[in-house]
Design a protein around this motif. Structure first.
Motif, PDB file in Angstrom:
ATOM      1  N   VAL A 145       0.841  -1.197   0.000  1.00  9.35           N
ATOM      2  CA  VAL A 145       0.000   0.000   0.000  1.00  9.35           C
ATOM      3  C   VAL A 145       0.876   1.247   0.000  1.00  9.35           C
ATOM      4  O   VAL A 145       2.023   1.216   0.447  1.00  9.35           O
ATOM      5  N   ASP A 146       0.305   2.348  -0.494  1.00  8.82           N
ATOM      6  CA  ASP A 146       1.027   3.623  -0.454  1.00  8.82           C
ATOM      7  C   ASP A 146       0.796   4.285   0.899  1.00  8.82           C
ATOM      8  O   ASP A 146       0.159   3.709   1.791  1.00  8.82           O
ATOM      9  N   GLU A 147       1.293   5.509   1.046  1.00  5.66           N
ATOM     10  CA  GLU A 147       1.206   6.193   2.334  1.00  5.66           C
ATOM     11  C   GLU A 147      -0.215   6.542   2.753  1.00  5.66           C
ATOM     12  O   GLU A 147      -0.459   6.872   3.914  1.00  5.66           O
ATOM     13  N   LEU A 179       6.934  -5.730  -4.111  1.00  3.82           N
ATOM     14  CA  LEU A 179       7.964  -4.692  -4.123  1.00  3.82           C
ATOM     15  C   LEU A 179       7.610  -3.563  -3.166  1.00  3.82           C
ATOM     16  O   LEU A 179       8.448  -3.094  -2.396  1.00  3.82           O
ATOM     17  N   ARG A 180       6.364  -3.127  -3.183  1.00  2.95           N
ATOM     18  CA  ARG A 180       5.959  -2.029  -2.304  1.00  2.95           C
ATOM     19  C   ARG A 180       5.977  -2.457  -0.836  1.00  2.95           C
ATOM     20  O   ARG A 180       6.372  -1.686   0.045  1.00  2.95           O
ATOM     21  N   ALA A 181       5.566  -3.697  -0.559  1.00  7.67           N
ATOM     22  CA  ALA A 181       5.584  -4.174   0.823  1.00  7.67           C
ATOM     23  C   ALA A 181       7.010  -4.161   1.373  1.00  7.67           C
ATOM     24  O   ALA A 181       7.241  -3.727   2.511  1.00  7.67           O
ATOM     25  N   VAL A 182       7.980  -4.593   0.575  1.00  6.35           N
ATOM     26  CA  VAL A 182       9.374  -4.580   1.025  1.00  6.35           C
ATOM     27  C   VAL A 182       9.885  -3.141   1.116  1.00  6.35           C
ATOM     28  O   VAL A 182      10.628  -2.789   2.040  1.00  6.35           O
ATOM     29  N   GLN A 183       9.470  -2.278   0.193  1.00 11.02           N
ATOM     30  CA  GLN A 183       9.848  -0.867   0.293  1.00 11.02           C
ATOM     31  C   GLN A 183       9.286  -0.259   1.584  1.00 11.02           C
ATOM     32  O   GLN A 183       9.971   0.523   2.256  1.00 11.02           O
ATOM     33  N   ASN A 184       8.059  -0.620   1.932  1.00  7.38           N
ATOM     34  CA  ASN A 184       7.465  -0.127   3.172  1.00  7.38           C
ATOM     35  C   ASN A 184       8.239  -0.651   4.384  1.00  7.38           C
ATOM     36  O   ASN A 184       8.470   0.090   5.349  1.00  7.38           O
ATOM     37  N   ALA A 185       8.652  -1.913   4.330  1.00 12.26           N
ATOM     38  CA  ALA A 185       9.464  -2.474   5.412  1.00 12.26           C
ATOM     39  C   ALA A 185      10.790  -1.720   5.505  1.00 12.26           C
ATOM     40  O   ALA A 185      11.262  -1.415   6.604  1.00 12.26           O
TER      41      ALA A 185
END
Length: 133
Positions: A38-40, A54-60
């Protein structure tokens, strides 16, 4: 002292995961709760499993950085993948990002019937350790 990841003799050797993490007493342990794609604003970034991964790992990574750590400091990942998701796409998109200095961390993964965020295909959580100088 250092943080050690190991694949002991007598257990399967895998390029995808290690079996043991030894964290010395002087290390700071950082726990990252479940992150989805998810985004911010909390909106799913895509209906595609690879893009959500990819986004989940970026969030992590963002959560880790807020605690003074990074992806290379993760010693253990827990990954939940929705049973309807393309497993190879979901995990394949992030597998290389999960390794720590080329050594695979501990990884636990499960296919699940659903996740807390409607439409989410993946959720990751992490345990990191940093030795503070």
């Amino acid at each position: 002292m250092e943080i050690t990841l190991a694949q002991p003799a007598g257990l399967v050797v895998s390029p995808a995961f290690s079996h043991v993490a030894v964290i010395p007493p002087q290390a700071t342990t950082i726990l990252i709760g479940g992150q989805n794609g998810v985004d911010e604003t909390g909106t799913l970034v895509s209906t595609d499993a690879a893009e959500q991964s990819l986004r989940a790992v970026q969030n992590a990574r963002t959560a880790l950085e807020s605690a003074g750590a990074g992806l290379d400091d993760v010693v253990s990942w827990t990954i939940y993948i929705h049973q309807d998701a393309d497993l190879r796409a979901a995990y394949g998109a992030v597998a290389s990002m999960l390794a720590r200095d080329g050594v695979p961390p501990l990884v636990s993964a499960a296919l699940v019937a659903g996740l807390g965020v409607p439409g989410a295909l993946i959720e990751v959580s992490a345990v990191a350790a940093v030795i503070r100088e």
